[in-house]
Design a protein around this motif. Structure first.
Motif, PDB file in Angstrom:
ATOM      1  N   ALA A 740       0.841  -1.332   0.089  1.00 36.40           N
ATOM      2  CA  ALA A 740      -0.166  -0.065   0.074  1.00 36.40           C
ATOM      3  C   ALA A 740       0.786   1.353  -0.090  1.00 36.40           C
ATOM      4  O   ALA A 740       0.537   2.329  -0.687  1.00 36.40           O
ATOM      5  N   GLU A 741       1.962   1.403   0.781  1.00 37.22           N
ATOM      6  CA  GLU A 741       2.859   2.658   1.161  1.00 37.22           C
ATOM      7  C   GLU A 741       3.439   2.760  -0.313  1.00 37.22           C
ATOM      8  O   GLU A 741       3.826   3.882  -0.717  1.00 37.22           O
ATOM      9  N   MET A 742       3.877   1.673  -1.029  1.00 32.27           N
ATOM     10  CA  MET A 742       4.797   1.833  -2.192  1.00 32.27           C
ATOM     11  C   MET A 742       3.673   1.656  -3.510  1.00 32.27           C
ATOM     12  O   MET A 742       4.490   1.586  -4.678  1.00 32.27           O
ATOM     13  N   ASN A 743       2.535   1.864  -3.400  1.00 31.17           N
ATOM     14  CA  ASN A 743       1.559   2.057  -4.509  1.00 31.17           C
ATOM     15  C   ASN A 743       1.592   0.684  -5.355  1.00 31.17           C
ATOM     16  O   ASN A 743       1.299   0.790  -6.764  1.00 31.17           O
ATOM     17  N   ILE A 744       1.646  -0.369  -4.683  1.00 30.27           N
ATOM     18  CA  ILE A 744       1.816  -1.726  -5.379  1.00 30.27           C
ATOM     19  C   ILE A 744       0.322  -2.587  -5.275  1.00 30.27           C
ATOM     20  O   ILE A 744       0.057  -2.508  -4.008  1.00 30.27           O
ATOM     21  N   PRO A 745      -0.213  -2.648  -6.277  1.00 27.51           N
ATOM     22  CA  PRO A 745      -1.508  -3.413  -6.205  1.00 27.51           C
ATOM     23  C   PRO A 745      -1.377  -4.615  -5.141  1.00 27.51           C
ATOM     24  O   PRO A 745      -0.495  -5.344  -5.295  1.00 27.51           O
ATOM     25  N   GLN A 746      -2.374  -4.729  -4.346  1.00 30.88           N
ATOM     26  CA  GLN A 746      -2.388  -6.027  -3.501  1.00 30.88           C
ATOM     27  C   GLN A 746      -2.559  -7.235  -4.292  1.00 30.88           C
ATOM     28  O   GLN A 746      -1.776  -8.550  -3.461  1.00 30.88           O
ATOM     29  N   ILE A 809       8.795  -1.160  -8.850  1.00 30.59           N
ATOM     30  CA  ILE A 809       8.361   0.364  -8.776  1.00 30.59           C
ATOM     31  C   ILE A 809       9.335   1.187  -9.492  1.00 30.59           C
ATOM     32  O   ILE A 809      10.570   0.610  -9.629  1.00 30.59           O
ATOM     33  N   ASP A 810       8.917   2.477  -9.975  1.00 28.31           N
ATOM     34  CA  ASP A 810       9.904   3.511 -10.367  1.00 28.31           C
ATOM     35  C   ASP A 810      10.393   4.053  -9.069  1.00 28.31           C
ATOM     36  O   ASP A 810       9.891   4.889  -8.305  1.00 28.31           O
ATOM     37  N   ILE A 811      11.695   3.713  -8.623  1.00 27.37           N
ATOM     38  CA  ILE A 811      12.141   3.978  -7.536  1.00 27.37           C
ATOM     39  C   ILE A 811      12.411   5.732  -7.285  1.00 27.37           C
ATOM     40  O   ILE A 811      12.030   6.260  -6.361  1.00 27.37           O
ATOM     41  N   GLU A 812      12.641   6.193  -8.391  1.00 29.38           N
ATOM     42  CA  GLU A 812      12.970   7.755  -8.275  1.00 29.38           C
ATOM     43  C   GLU A 812      11.519   8.384  -8.333  1.00 29.38           C
ATOM     44  O   GLU A 812      11.295   9.225  -7.483  1.00 29.38           O
ATOM     45  N   ARG A 817       7.329  10.902  -4.576  1.00 25.09           N
ATOM     46  CA  ARG A 817       5.927  10.733  -4.028  1.00 25.09           C
ATOM     47  C   ARG A 817       6.095  10.655  -2.186  1.00 25.09           C
ATOM     48  O   ARG A 817       5.265  11.357  -1.606  1.00 25.09           O
ATOM     49  N   ILE A 818       6.998   9.758  -1.994  1.00 28.19           N
ATOM     50  CA  ILE A 818       7.146   9.796  -0.395  1.00 28.19           C
ATOM     51  C   ILE A 818       7.636  11.157   0.206  1.00 28.19           C
ATOM     52  O   ILE A 818       6.990  11.589   1.399  1.00 28.19           O
ATOM     53  N   SER A 819       8.683  11.818  -0.346  1.00 28.42           N
ATOM     54  CA  SER A 819       9.069  12.937   0.246  1.00 28.42           C
ATOM     55  C   SER A 819       7.770  14.189   0.132  1.00 28.42           C
ATOM     56  O   SER A 819       7.903  14.690   1.216  1.00 28.42           O
ATOM     57  N   LYS A 820       6.984  14.084  -0.818  1.00 25.83           N
ATOM     58  CA  LYS A 820       5.928  14.852  -0.710  1.00 25.83           C
ATOM     59  C   LYS A 820       4.865  14.496   0.407  1.00 25.83           C
ATOM     60  O   LYS A 820       4.517  15.561   1.096  1.00 25.83           O
ATOM     61  N   LYS A 821       4.801  13.272   0.601  1.00 24.05           N
ATOM     62  CA  LYS A 821       3.785  12.889   1.592  1.00 24.05           C
ATOM     63  C   LYS A 821       4.371  13.166   3.130  1.00 24.05           C
ATOM     64  O   LYS A 821       3.639  13.552   3.743  1.00 24.05           O
ATOM     65  N   LEU A 822       5.763  12.961   3.223  1.00 25.51           N
ATOM     66  CA  LEU A 822       6.434  13.193   4.518  1.00 25.51           C
ATOM     67  C   LEU A 822       6.402  14.790   4.783  1.00 25.51           C
ATOM     68  O   LEU A 822       5.860  15.322   5.833  1.00 25.51           O
ATOM     69  N   GLU A 823       6.408  15.630   3.565  1.00 32.00           N
ATOM     70  CA  GLU A 823       6.273  17.238   3.852  1.00 32.00           C
ATOM     71  C   GLU A 823       4.818  17.433   4.387  1.00 32.00           C
ATOM     72  O   GLU A 823       4.595  18.425   5.492  1.00 32.00           O
ATOM     73  N   LYS A 824       3.909  16.867   3.867  1.00 28.65           N
ATOM     74  CA  LYS A 824       2.561  16.923   4.017  1.00 28.65           C
ATOM     75  C   LYS A 824       2.211  16.733   5.571  1.00 28.65           C
ATOM     76  O   LYS A 824       1.689  17.475   6.386  1.00 28.65           O
ATOM     77  N   ILE A 825       2.647  15.405   5.975  1.00 29.52           N
ATOM     78  CA  ILE A 825       2.523  15.027   7.259  1.00 29.52           C
ATOM     79  C   ILE A 825       3.079  15.726   8.139  1.00 29.52           C
ATOM     80  O   ILE A 825       2.615  16.087   9.262  1.00 29.52           O
ATOM     81  N   LYS A 826       4.344  16.287   8.044  1.00 21.12           N
ATOM     82  CA  LYS A 826       5.105  17.337   8.886  1.00 21.12           C
ATOM     83  C   LYS A 826       4.219  18.410   9.141  1.00 21.12           C
ATOM     84  O   LYS A 826       4.409  18.906  10.220  1.00 21.12           O
ATOM     85  N   LYS A 827       3.577  18.945   8.116  1.00 21.61           N
ATOM     86  CA  LYS A 827       2.697  19.883   8.337  1.00 21.61           C
ATOM     87  C   LYS A 827       1.602  19.811   9.467  1.00 21.61           C
ATOM     88  O   LYS A 827       1.200  20.563  10.248  1.00 21.61           O
ATOM     89  N   ASP A 828       1.045  18.560   9.145  1.00 24.35           N
ATOM     90  CA  ASP A 828      -0.234  18.172   9.770  1.00 24.35           C
ATOM     91  C   ASP A 828       0.199  18.077  11.363  1.00 24.35           C
ATOM     92  O   ASP A 828      -0.464  18.394  12.361  1.00 24.35           O
ATOM     93  N   ILE A 829       1.426  17.516  11.597  1.00 24.25           N
ATOM     94  CA  ILE A 829       2.013  17.447  13.026  1.00 24.25           C
ATOM     95  C   ILE A 829       2.311  18.743  13.408  1.00 24.25           C
ATOM     96  O   ILE A 829       1.776  18.974  14.760  1.00 24.25           O
ATOM     97  N   GLU A 830       2.918  19.764  12.720  1.00 20.13           N
ATOM     98  CA  GLU A 830       3.219  21.204  13.399  1.00 20.13           C
ATOM     99  C   GLU A 830       1.723  21.753  13.950  1.00 20.13           C
ATOM    100  O   GLU A 830       1.783  22.383  14.799  1.00 20.13           O
ATOM    101  N   LEU A 831       0.795  21.603  12.792  1.00 20.63           N
ATOM    102  CA  LEU A 831      -0.677  22.071  13.084  1.00 20.63           C
ATOM    103  C   LEU A 831      -1.181  21.476  14.545  1.00 20.63           C
ATOM    104  O   LEU A 831      -1.714  22.284  15.261  1.00 20.63           O
ATOM    105  N   LEU A 870      10.847   4.005   5.099  1.00 21.69           N
ATOM    106  CA  LEU A 870      10.589   3.448   3.811  1.00 21.69           C
ATOM    107  C   LEU A 870      11.834   4.504   2.745  1.00 21.69           C
ATOM    108  O   LEU A 870      12.431   3.822   2.176  1.00 21.69           O
ATOM    109  N   MET A 871      11.606   5.458   3.041  1.00 20.29           N
ATOM    110  CA  MET A 871      12.456   6.500   2.348  1.00 20.29           C
ATOM    111  C   MET A 871      14.009   6.398   2.640  1.00 20.29           C
ATOM    112  O   MET A 871      14.740   5.903   1.513  1.00 20.29           O
TER     113      MET A 871
END
Length: 875
Positions: A740-746, A809-812, A817-831, A870-871
């Motif tokens: 799920a985290e790596m966008n691989i179909p179950q 997966i396409d590792i790059e 994708r994970i980097s963007k997700k980490l940024e969003k979660i970090k903002k949520d944590i700060e909020l 994961l990153m």
């Protein structure tokens, strides 16, 4: 055996309720093991059942169906309440609107006949709604609080209490509702905080130039003042005690008395005493031998004692009096004032204290034993905190005014002799005076408080005062399910009357159910327009989903916050049950019963059978303790997650085999599914009855409703294999999480690399196939060290498992994708952290909102940590 591709609830509901009734399934078994009895809190015939009623009925039905399946002789008595004040009020309003007629346009018998027609119509509505909820009540024993049998019970109770000196008639200050035209008991008056005024009025002193200032919230009652009063310890007014004041506008002389009841902090510390219109003033009248003058009548108008204000409505009189006080310079000032004002619990009109002749029950002698049985835990409250509420009220109980100035209800069985004045009290109607023999007698015009007949409900419905078989078998009842708001109206009175007339408690357990609120926690009301109609929800989602929703939300001690979306969630659960049944039935065409032996069972079989045993035991315990939400959550978790998501998935490949291996898994499936439907039946009766009928098993009953409750089989408990299977589930979950985290179909097959301790190699080898099937794994390869570009699936001191990602997966792209997700979660944590560091938010926000924010913060931190690792692994 095909059951159709879609779950269609209403087809099942119409079919099975009719079948149950035709087969007398709701009636007690004659050969039952022990007994369980419960009486329905009779709904008022004045309206539709609301969501609180639905919750009440569903919880009762769960316990009733459970006991019935346990083989207990089970009785659930249905019925309706004639609701004296409410019903007469509604019918009067109807006649006025539709025919332009008032009650007085009919004689008493004509009006009562009209109300009976109305009552019978609405009783049918109530019955239909109870049926809609799937309630398995014994309709052959249905009662009505005004039926002939209950009238006999009511009269016997009244006469018995009267003969014991526990019922008396006297002139007392009572709560009068001008709109309903009747007296109300103290606990039928609801006190609201109203915005009013406090008027300060000069009362001149006789023979002096001075005056005293009196503050009042009800200037219209000053017409009936017979004294002024001060507190004897109030030094400000010691010099005026014993003097005389003059009543403004009227000129009446008023003695100034000292009484400890007076609150020196209220107004000026001087209060007016109006004995005929205030219960506290009435007590001062008795202590000081004052005059008593009534100035407001039963229509809330000023009577002949009000002088020039005669005939005015109480509020119009108030305006005129205030104006006259201003004109004659008696009014000092007026100020805004918020105070508790009594309102009628039925029509919400402001209650008027009036001095009237009424019938009362002496409650203290009855309350003594009713307190003892609760203090001694002969009656237990769930949750226990309601015990204190009950006892506090009982310790302070006041005499109960039981007469009502209505035509609809149980007429008081008292006849007054017009010749000798004798009071005749009789169970049967009488034609002549028992004292002088005169036929010139007249029955009391009043009826009894509705709660009087309701207080007899647990035994009057079983035939009392006759010594019936039902009364001998089913009294005392076992459980009462009710709301907290009628602990005083009903529960306490049933206990008093049960102990008095039956010599035993009316029930052993009292379950106080939750208040159903809207999704924001607000009370449902017409004014807010936030009510949810249970019959509409049944029509939209089906009875079983509605029942299961209410049960799973019914946590003891917490109000139930109801969002319509919840019904859809448990409609999905019903669909899941239906689809699981289709899978089972489609895979057991060649089924035959086989004795399950430990040596034939695989790890997944042993796990699900062990979990089934635990679920049976825990569900029993939860229902026995009235923890309905816990029972429902456990059943949901067991059926959806354990049976469907794990065992059925694990069994699919084995069902494609032939011979004994297939037969074993079929037998396990059928056993677990059969037991699951039995466990779910009290909560979701229709879908379970329909599906159970399709199972190819040796049935112990023609109907699931009367089938046996499942029994935990100690011979099929396998703790070691259960722990092993839990380890497999943990591993497969991690495989699914990484996908799920790596966008691989179950369903995409992957390769796993593993390192294990020597002692676990055989275990891993035995369970490779099961792990592969459940996790969609193509290859499982043993390695010496972690491969590059792989994600960690599972690591502990005995095992390391990795998933190579290079070909998946396409590792790059994943890095980005994970980097963007980490940024969003970090903002949520700060909020979230900013919110929680704000003192105002923590102290003033709803505690549930603060708790939810804390949970979101913790969840975001966990998610961040997981993605961060994961990153690192990708890098």
């Amino acid at each position: 055996m095909d059951i159709g591709t879609r779950y269609e609830p209403h087809t099942l509901e119409n079919k099975w309720y009719k079948t149950w009734e035709e087969n007398h399934a709701f009636e007690p078994k004659k050969d039952g093991n022990g007994k369980f009895s419960i009486v329905i809190p009779p709904p008022n015939i004045t309206g539709k059942l609301h969501m609180g009623h639905a919750l009440n009925i569903v919880l009762q039905d769960i316990v009733v169906r459970y006991n019935r399946m346990k083989g207990v002789k089970t009785l659930w008595v249905p019925g309706e309440d004639h609701a004296g004040i409410a019903t007469q009020h509604v019918v009067e309003q109807y006649l006025l609107k539709e025919e332009g007629k008032r009650k007085e346009d009919f004689d008493r018998d004509e009006f009562i006949e009209i109300v009976w027609d109305w009552a019978n119509k609405y009783r049918n509505h109530i019955r239909d709604q109870i049926r809609t909820l799937g309630a398995s009540v014994d309709w052959s024993r249905e009662r009505f609080t005004l039926d002939e049998g209950l009238n006999k019970s009511v009269r016997n109770a009244f006469v018995s209490l009267y003969n014991d000196g526990l019922i008396y008639r006297g002139k007392y200050i009572v709560n009068w509702c001008p709109s309903c035209g009747t007296v109300l008991a103290d606990d039928e008056v609801e006190h609201h905080e109203d915005k009013g005024k406090l008027w300060y009025i000069k009362y001149p002193l006789e023979g002096e130039d001075g005056f005293v200032v009196v503050a009042t919230t009800r200037p219209e009652t000053m017409l009936g003042d017979t004294a002024l009063a001060v507190n004897p310890s109030d030094d400000r007014y010691k010099d005026i005690i014993g003097k005389t004041a003059i009543l403004p506008l009227v000129g009446r002389k008023l003695p100034i008395i000292a009484d400890p009841f007076v609150d020196p902090k209220f107004g000026t510390g001087v209060v007016k005493v109006t004995p005929a219109h205030d219960p506290n003033d009435y007590q001062m009248w008795a202590r000081h031998n004052l005059d008593m003058i009534q100035v407001i009548d039963e229509h809330a108008k000023i009577n002949e004692n009000g002088g020039k204000y005669k005939g005015l409505d109480r509020y119009e009189a108030r305006k005129r009096i205030i104006q006259d006080l201003k004109n004659e310079e008696f009014l000092v000032k007026e100020e805004n004032y918020i105070h508790a004002v009594g309102h009628c619990y039925r029509c919400n009109d402001i209650v008027e204290p009036l001095l009237l002749d009424q019938w009362f029950v002496k409650t203290k002698p009855l309350a003594q034993k009713a307190i003892e049985v609760v203090e001694n835990d002969n009656i237990k409250f769930y949750p226990e905190r309601w015990k204190k509420t009950y006892l506090n009220w009982m310790y302070e109980i006041r005499d109960w005014c039981i007469s009502r100035q209505l035509w609809w209800g149980h007429r008081i069985p008292v006849w007054y002799c017009q010749d000798c004045g004798h009071i005749n009290v009789s169970v049967e109607d009488i034609e002549h005076c028992g004292n002088c023999g005169s036929k010139n007698i007249k029955q009391d015009e009043d009826v009894l408080d509705t709660w009087f007949s309701s207080a007899l409900w647990p035994f009057s419905t079983l035939g009392w005062p006759d010594e019936t078989e039902d009364l001998a078998t089913f009294y005392p009842t076992d459980l009462l399910v009710t709301g907290f708001d009628i602990i005083f109206f009903w529960v306490a009175r049933m206990v008093m009357f049960g102990v008095k007339f039956m010599g035993d408690v009316p029930f052993h357990d009292v379950y106080i159910h939750q208040l159903v609120r809207d999704k924001y926690g607000r009370k449902m009301s017409k004014s807010l327009g936030n009510g949810i109609d249970p019959t509409e929800m049944v029509a939209q989602y089906g009875t079983d989903p509605v029942r299961f929703t209410l049960a799973i939300l019914a946590a003891q001690g917490r109000d139930l916050k109801l969002d319509i979306r919840f019904f859809d969630s448990y409609r999905k659960f019903a669909n899941k049950i239906w689809n699981a049944a289709r899978f089972v039935l489609l895979n057991i065409d060649d089924y035959s019963k086989l004795e399950l032996n430990e040596g034939d069972l695989k790890i997944e079989d042993k796990w699900i059978l062990t979990r089934l045993n635990s679920t049976i035991e825990e569900v029993e315990k939860y229902i026995d303790d009235y923890l309905f939400d816990q029972a429902a959550k456990l059943l949901y978790e067991f059926f959806w997650n354990e049976l469907c998501d794990w065992y059925i998935e694990a069994s699919k490949n084995r069902l494609k085999l032939e011979g004994k291996e297939k037969l074993i898994v079929q037998n396990v499936l059928v056993k677990v599914f059969d037991s699951s439907l039995r466990l779910l039946h009290p909560f979701m009766p229709y879908i379970t009855e329909e599906l159970w009928q399709k199972l190819p098993i040796d049935k112990d009953s023609e109907l699931l409703i009367t089938a046996k409750w499942p029994i935990s089989d100690k011979n099929l408990n396998f703790e070691k294999e259960t722990q092993d299977f839990i380890k497999i589930m943990d591993l497969v979950r991690e495989i699914r999480n990484v996908k799920a985290e790596m966008n691989i179909p179950q369903v995409q097959e992957v390769t796993l690399n593993y390192k294990v301790m020597k002692s676990l190699e055989d275990w891993f080898e035995v369970n490779k196939e099961l792990i592969s099937n459940l996790g969609f794994v193509r290859n499982i390869i043993q390695i010496e060290k972690k491969p590059e570009s792989s994600a960690t699936v599972y690591v502990d001191e005995n095992m390391e498992i990795y998933m190579p990602l290079g070909d998946l997966i396409d590792i790059e792209a994943e890095r980005q994708r994970i980097s963007k997700k980490l940024e969003k979660i970090k903002k949520d944590i700060e909020l979230y952290e900013k919110k929680l560091s704000n003192k105002n938010f923590v102290e003033k926000a709803d505690p549930e909102v603060v708790s939810e924010t804390n949970e979101k913060l913790e969840e975001s931190k966990k998610q961040y940590e997981k993605l961060y690792h994961l990153m690192k692994e990708i890098n």
